[in-house]
Write a protein that holds these residues in place. Structure first.
Motif, PDB file in Angstrom:
ATOM      1  N   SER A   1      25.230   9.441  51.842  1.00 59.33           N
ATOM      2  CA  SER A   1      26.194   8.590  51.404  1.00 59.33           C
ATOM      3  C   SER A   1      26.927   8.991  50.258  1.00 59.33           C
ATOM      4  O   SER A   1      26.594   9.816  49.508  1.00 59.33           O
ATOM      5  N   THR A   2      28.107   8.272  50.100  1.00 57.27           N
ATOM      6  CA  THR A   2      28.894   8.613  48.887  1.00 57.27           C
ATOM      7  C   THR A   2      28.179   8.138  47.651  1.00 57.27           C
ATOM      8  O   THR A   2      28.217   8.960  46.668  1.00 57.27           O
ATOM      9  N   ALA A   3      27.721   7.111  47.893  1.00 56.85           N
ATOM     10  CA  ALA A   3      26.816   6.441  46.434  1.00 56.85           C
ATOM     11  C   ALA A   3      25.932   7.367  46.165  1.00 56.85           C
ATOM     12  O   ALA A   3      25.809   7.854  44.860  1.00 56.85           O
ATOM     13  N   ALA A   4      25.063   8.068  47.014  1.00 64.07           N
ATOM     14  CA  ALA A   4      23.846   8.781  46.610  1.00 64.07           C
ATOM     15  C   ALA A   4      24.324  10.023  45.936  1.00 64.07           C
ATOM     16  O   ALA A   4      24.191  10.645  44.941  1.00 64.07           O
ATOM     17  N   ASN A   5      25.478  10.438  46.773  1.00 65.90           N
ATOM     18  CA  ASN A   5      25.952  12.125  46.359  1.00 65.90           C
ATOM     19  C   ASN A   5      26.731  11.648  45.155  1.00 65.90           C
ATOM     20  O   ASN A   5      26.745  13.034  44.391  1.00 65.90           O
TER      21      ASN A   5
ATOM     22  N   PRO B   1      31.708   8.035  58.846  1.00 65.63           N
ATOM     23  CA  PRO B   1      32.216   7.961  57.715  1.00 65.63           C
ATOM     24  C   PRO B   1      31.753   9.318  56.588  1.00 65.63           C
ATOM     25  O   PRO B   1      30.510   9.633  56.624  1.00 65.63           O
ATOM     26  N   ASP B   2      32.914  10.024  55.981  1.00 64.13           N
ATOM     27  CA  ASP B   2      32.477  11.117  55.143  1.00 64.13           C
ATOM     28  C   ASP B   2      31.363  10.753  53.955  1.00 64.13           C
ATOM     29  O   ASP B   2      31.815   9.709  53.378  1.00 64.13           O
TER      30      ASP B   2
ATOM     31  N   LYS C   1      23.192   7.864  57.315  1.00 59.84           N
ATOM     32  CA  LYS C   1      24.089   7.149  56.534  1.00 59.84           C
ATOM     33  C   LYS C   1      24.289   5.720  56.935  1.00 59.84           C
ATOM     34  O   LYS C   1      24.592   4.846  56.083  1.00 59.84           O
ATOM     35  N   LEU C   2      24.009   5.322  58.213  1.00 60.89           N
ATOM     36  CA  LEU C   2      24.316   4.089  58.639  1.00 60.89           C
ATOM     37  C   LEU C   2      23.441   3.054  59.052  1.00 60.89           C
ATOM     38  O   LEU C   2      23.468   1.877  58.981  1.00 60.89           O
TER      39      LEU C   2
ATOM     40  N   ALA D   1      30.501  -0.303  46.991  1.00 57.17           N
ATOM     41  CA  ALA D   1      31.783   0.523  47.765  1.00 57.17           C
ATOM     42  C   ALA D   1      31.079   1.106  49.112  1.00 57.17           C
ATOM     43  O   ALA D   1      31.780   1.256  50.095  1.00 57.17           O
ATOM     44  N   TRP D   2      30.145   1.931  49.095  1.00 52.50           N
ATOM     45  CA  TRP D   2      29.293   2.439  50.186  1.00 52.50           C
ATOM     46  C   TRP D   2      29.029   1.415  51.281  1.00 52.50           C
ATOM     47  O   TRP D   2      29.222   1.517  52.377  1.00 52.50           O
TER      48      TRP D   2
END
Length: 643
Positions: free
Chosen positions: A297-301, A605-606, A437-438, A388-389
């Motif tokens: 996820s963007t959150a983790a990364n 999602p990216d 991710k999902l 946000a994620w």
């Protein structure tokens, strides 16, 4: 065993009979948990094992029915996949044995052996070998190498196994079987355990000491952290401003999810998970950031990018977890690696290795860090990125009213039909990345994605192994297998096993007419999806790149096995239909296949992760040249040594 038998007494048995009865009396003890280490055997009998181990299975079944249940399989590779699925669901305390015939029967298990070892999951393999006496040489299916006539098919298991030996004389059985059990039940050493059995030796008689056949307990080692190693880790964490936990499969195999939750809540340290660690924290926990790395996820990364201390718990740090060593960008990042295996604990050049059990170490860390709390600014970043994620995931899973569902929408539809304790099983293609991710995991055992080997064809067999393990524990949660059409075509025949034994799983076939994952990868490296579509061969073009799809009907194939099949029709209401179909399948007491056609070009999602896949450095294709430029730019963030 009769209780009056004493030390020094023997029984005259064949090697096959002795090994089988030995296995029936092995027990794993893990704290208060005690269960059979090998509670059943999977087998396909043929030249090499039908007269030896096969006869032993028959004889023991007649004498003591139910002591060592036999399960018939349709493919030898799938037998090992079932054993691995079983072991994962039993947290490595138990697995199944797999027996195969000489030559191709045994070599079919090689992929399963590699998968078990890569995933650090126990599986007992009993491949048959050619005559030890060589009295009839060469025999049917024997491998003949003029430079080394002693090499046989089973030698191929050596690099794939955590333990390998060959019983060349009956008297060797006792030490070999005991050594095999030691590795099978050792958290730091486990994986594929292979005992090669020459076909003549299997049937040979030997005087077996009765103590070899008695109940034997193997106590799982839960080593405590060494004081000095723990002190160094605590000192690093006390100074940390932006720490992050990366939770791997070792958290679940140790049964440490409650201790991880308590640690995260006490310290405020956020948690990201690997594929194997999915379920270490429930998705809605305030400290949970989702998957980390290439499919994260963007959150983790984003938190990983700025982490100054990374606490890796039970992870082997694959390239997907580390985003090919680009995920952790803090100039002074340090790694506290907690693992029962020193091989994994010392990765990334760390000097903060803690070679110990995950649960025991988390308890010790929590005590030693009493009063520590992450800085308020780090907690704020975690909360902001997490929120946000979750908004991104909400949007990705929502129905779109498109004629064909994309894979993210499909995942949302299946998730909506499942209960919190249900188990999703997957392994290969684009689904593992999208699920990482999902899929919102709600139970420690609810996420079963085989990704160390990412083996196409694992899904159905692994799902059956999970089902067997749950049934053995009296657990009635559902097992939901998601399988792409490419992976289904690799190994779908274990559906016959589900029919034969009345094993109930839900199988969702995702039909996208090709290798969707490799298609995406091919496009990213400039190969324009060449060879990844399922199309009829075009004589004029000399390739498979035309528009005519193959008239293959996977739903009809599944139906031909005697299964119930629900075909979900495309249309604006397709998402609701998928959810209804999965609910109907769950309500049935039979294995049911749900067939869904999807759009392979709808991406997840990216998550801002990267995976290093080399690109041709010289090419006449403009797409490849552009990909090479991107790859060169992306590699600038790669760090060859992290600590």
């Amino acid at each position: 065993m009769p209780t009056h038998l004493t030390r020094g007494q023997t029984r005259r048995m064949t090697v096959g009979q002795a090994l089988l009865e030995f296995l029936a009396h092995q027990w794993t003890v893990d704290g208060d948990e005690r269960e059979r280490t090998v509670p059943g055997v999977l087998g396909i009998f043929g030249h090499g094992n039908v007269a030896g181990f096969g006869q032993a299975v028959k004889e023991l079944h007649e004498r003591e029915p139910g002591l060592m249940p036999y399960h018939q399989a349709r493919n030898e590779q799938a037998m090992v996949h079932q054993a691995v699925g079983y072991a994962r669901m039993r947290r490595r305390r138990a697995t199944l044995a797999s027996t195969a015939s000489v030559g191709p029967g045994s070599s079919n298990m090689l992929t399963g052996a590699a998968l078990a070892t890569a995933n650090r999951l126990p599986a007992l393999l009993l491949p048959s070998d050619t005559f030890a006496t060589r009295v009839a040489d060469p025999v049917l299916q024997q491998l003949e190498l003029p430079h080394d006539t002693g090499v046989q098919v089973t030698d191929a298991f050596r690099p794939l196994s955590r333990y390998f030996d060959r019983v060349q004389r009956p008297e060797q059985l006792f030490s070999i079987a005991l050594a095999a059990m030691r590795v099978l039940t050792d958290p730091a050493e486990t994986g594929a355990v292979t005992i090669a059995l020459p076909e003549d030796v299997q049937a040979e008689a030997v005087d077996v000491p009765v103590e070899f056949l008695a109940d034997r307990e193997w106590h799982v080692s839960r080593p405590l952290p060494q004081p000095h190693a723990l002190a160094r880790a605590v000192a690093a964490l006390r100074d940390a401003r932006s720490p992050l936990v990366v939770a791997g499969g070792g958290v679940l195999y140790s049964g440490a999810e409650d201790e991880l939750r308590a640690f995260a809540e006490a310290t405020g340290i956020p948690v990201a998970t690997t594929q194997a660690g999915g379920g270490s924290l429930p998705w809605d926990h305030p400290q949970y950031l989702g998957g980390v790395g290439a499919t994260g996820s963007t959150a983790a990364n984003r938190v990983a990018r700025g982490a100054d201390v990374v606490i890796g718990i039970g992870t082997r740090y694959s390239d997907f977890t580390t985003a090919s060593r680009s995920a952790f960008q803090h100039p002074d990042v340090a790694f506290v690696n907690i693992n029962v295996a020193s091989f994994d604990a010392y990765k990334h050049g760390t000097q903060l290795a803690v070679v110990a059990d995950a649960r025991e170490t988390l308890v010790a860390l929590a005590d030693a860090l009493a009063g520590y709390r992450v800085p308020a600014e780090h907690a704020e970043v975690v909360a902001t990125e997490r929120a946000a994620w979750n908004d991104v995931v909400d949007a990705a899973l929502a129905p779109t009213a498109a004629e064909l569902t994309g894979q993210p929408e499909l995942i949302g539809a299946v998730h909506a039909a499942t209960e919190p304790r249900d188990v999703v099983v997957q392994a290969a293609g684009s689904l593992p990345g999208d699920l990482h991710k999902l899929w919102r995991v709600r139970d420690p055992l609810g996420y079963h994605v085989e990704y160390a080997f990412s083996c196409m064809g694992y899904e159905i067999a692994g799902g059956l192994g999970a089902r067997r393990a749950l049934d053995a524990a009296g657990d009635d949660r559902d097992v939901v297998v998601l399988v792409g059409d490419g992976s289904y075509l690799m190994l779908h025949t274990e559906l016959v096993t589900a029919v034969a034994e009345g094993l109930k799983i839900v199988v969702v076939i995702v039909q996208n007419h090709g290798y969707a994952s490799i298609g995406n990868l091919s496009e990213s490296v400039g190969s324009e999806r060449f060879g990844t579509r399922y199309r009829r061969y075009d004589d004029a073009r000399g390739d498979f790149e035309g528009d005519e799809r193959l008239p293959v009907d996977l739903a009809a194939n599944a139906r031909s096995y005697g299964l119930d099949v629900i075909e979900v029709e495309p249309g604006p209401e397709v998402t609701a239909r998928i959810t209804a179909a999965v609910k109907a399948a769950k309500a049935s007491d039979r294995t049911t296949v749900v067939h869904v056609t999807t759009d392979p070009l709808v991406p997840a999602p990216d998550g801002e992760g990267w995976w290093d896949v080399p690109v041709a450095q010289v090419s006449a294709l403009p797409s490849t040249r552009r990909a090479a430029e991107r790859h060169a730019a992306e590699r600038k963030s790669q760090r060859p040594l992290l600590s």
